[in-house]
Scaffold this motif. Sequence first.
Motif, PDB file in Angstrom:
ATOM      1  N   UNK A  58       0.825  -1.210   0.000  1.00 19.11           N
ATOM      2  CA  UNK A  58       0.000   0.000   0.000  1.00 19.11           C
ATOM      3  C   UNK A  58       0.859   1.260   0.000  1.00 19.11           C
ATOM      4  N   UNK A  59       1.971   1.211   0.690  1.00 18.88           N
ATOM      5  CA  UNK A  59       2.878   2.349   0.735  1.00 18.88           C
ATOM      6  C   UNK A  59       3.448   2.661  -0.643  1.00 18.88           C
ATOM      7  N   UNK A  60       3.781   1.626  -1.404  1.00 17.10           N
ATOM      8  CA  UNK A  60       4.297   1.825  -2.763  1.00 17.10           C
ATOM      9  C   UNK A  60       3.208   2.428  -3.655  1.00 17.10           C
ATOM     10  N   UNK A  61       1.965   1.982  -3.476  1.00 17.29           N
ATOM     11  CA  UNK A  61       0.850   2.538  -4.260  1.00 17.29           C
ATOM     12  C   UNK A  61       0.673   4.028  -3.941  1.00 17.29           C
ATOM     13  N   UNK A 114      -2.179  12.123   1.673  1.00 13.04           N
ATOM     14  CA  UNK A 114      -1.618  11.993   3.016  1.00 13.04           C
ATOM     15  C   UNK A 114      -2.694  11.533   3.995  1.00 13.04           C
ATOM     16  N   UNK A 115      -3.892  12.123   3.895  1.00 11.75           N
ATOM     17  CA  UNK A 115      -4.997  11.731   4.771  1.00 11.75           C
ATOM     18  C   UNK A 115      -5.419  10.289   4.539  1.00 11.75           C
ATOM     19  N   UNK A 116      -5.506   9.886   3.271  1.00 15.11           N
ATOM     20  CA  UNK A 116      -5.885   8.503   2.956  1.00 15.11           C
ATOM     21  C   UNK A 116      -4.834   7.529   3.479  1.00 15.11           C
ATOM     22  N   UNK A 117      -3.563   7.890   3.336  1.00 20.80           N
ATOM     23  CA  UNK A 117      -2.494   7.025   3.832  1.00 20.80           C
ATOM     24  C   UNK A 117      -2.566   6.905   5.352  1.00 20.80           C
ATOM     25  N   UNK A 118      -2.829   8.014   6.012  1.00 25.13           N
ATOM     26  CA  UNK A 118      -2.937   7.980   7.476  1.00 25.13           C
ATOM     27  C   UNK A 118      -4.112   7.113   7.915  1.00 25.13           C
ATOM     28  N   UNK A 119      -5.231   7.196   7.198  1.00 23.60           N
ATOM     29  CA  UNK A 119      -6.392   6.363   7.533  1.00 23.60           C
ATOM     30  C   UNK A 119      -6.105   4.877   7.335  1.00 23.60           C
ATOM     31  N   UNK A 120      -5.243   4.551   6.373  1.00 22.59           N
ATOM     32  CA  UNK A 120      -4.877   3.159   6.125  1.00 22.59           C
ATOM     33  C   UNK A 120      -3.742   2.699   7.040  1.00 22.59           C
ATOM     34  N   UNK A 121      -3.243   3.604   7.878  1.00 20.85           N
ATOM     35  CA  UNK A 121      -2.170   3.243   8.793  1.00 20.85           C
ATOM     36  C   UNK A 121      -0.796   3.244   8.159  1.00 20.85           C
ATOM     37  N   UNK A 122      -0.646   3.939   7.037  1.00 21.19           N
ATOM     38  CA  UNK A 122       0.639   4.004   6.341  1.00 21.19           C
ATOM     39  C   UNK A 122       1.409   5.216   6.854  1.00 21.19           C
ATOM     40  N   UNK A 123       2.635   4.966   7.278  1.00 22.90           N
ATOM     41  CA  UNK A 123       3.496   6.058   7.733  1.00 22.90           C
ATOM     42  C   UNK A 123       4.272   6.602   6.542  1.00 22.90           C
TER      43      UNK A 123
END
Length: 172
Positions: A58-61, A114-123
């Motif tokens: 997910x982080x790479x995406x 950034x918000x979507x990544x934070x919601x998915x738990x991605x740092x």
Amino acid sequence: MSGLVNALLIIAVVAFVVVRQCSARRISDDRRWWILPGILLLMSLREPGIVDPHREALSVVVLGAELAVGLVTGAGWGWTARLWREPDGSLWSKGTKATVFVWTGGLVLRAALYGAAALMGIHQGSAALLTALAVTLLVRGGVLTWRARQVRPAYGGAADGMPSRPAWKDRV
């Protein structure tokens, strides 16, 4: 610093950059426009944490989406700038209202990512932000350089049968 102070500082810096880009600036014939983005890219790749090891796929995406936003923002920034040559042959650039819209859209998309990544738990660390900024600046510089090569020299005036400088300036 508190979150509010950080947010205000970011808004102030973005406003400064947008205002600066929307004022007329001389473009030098320096062919090293890619050095600063290259340095930013190298710095970002040297930092650990460009990809979250706990959510690698997910982080790479998200990073890919961030780079795509950087590409589009850089291209839009380069294409929306108005270019012209002065009678002395110097090349000038000035951002337009469309440049402000491109910047705003890029910032909104980045905030949403950034918000979507934070919601998915991605740092997301600063390395991802630096990489996207480097891509944005690299694409902008490339587009402006390509466009600058297309701008014809300033003409003398209507007496020589060629369009005057203001007429050419307004068409570019």
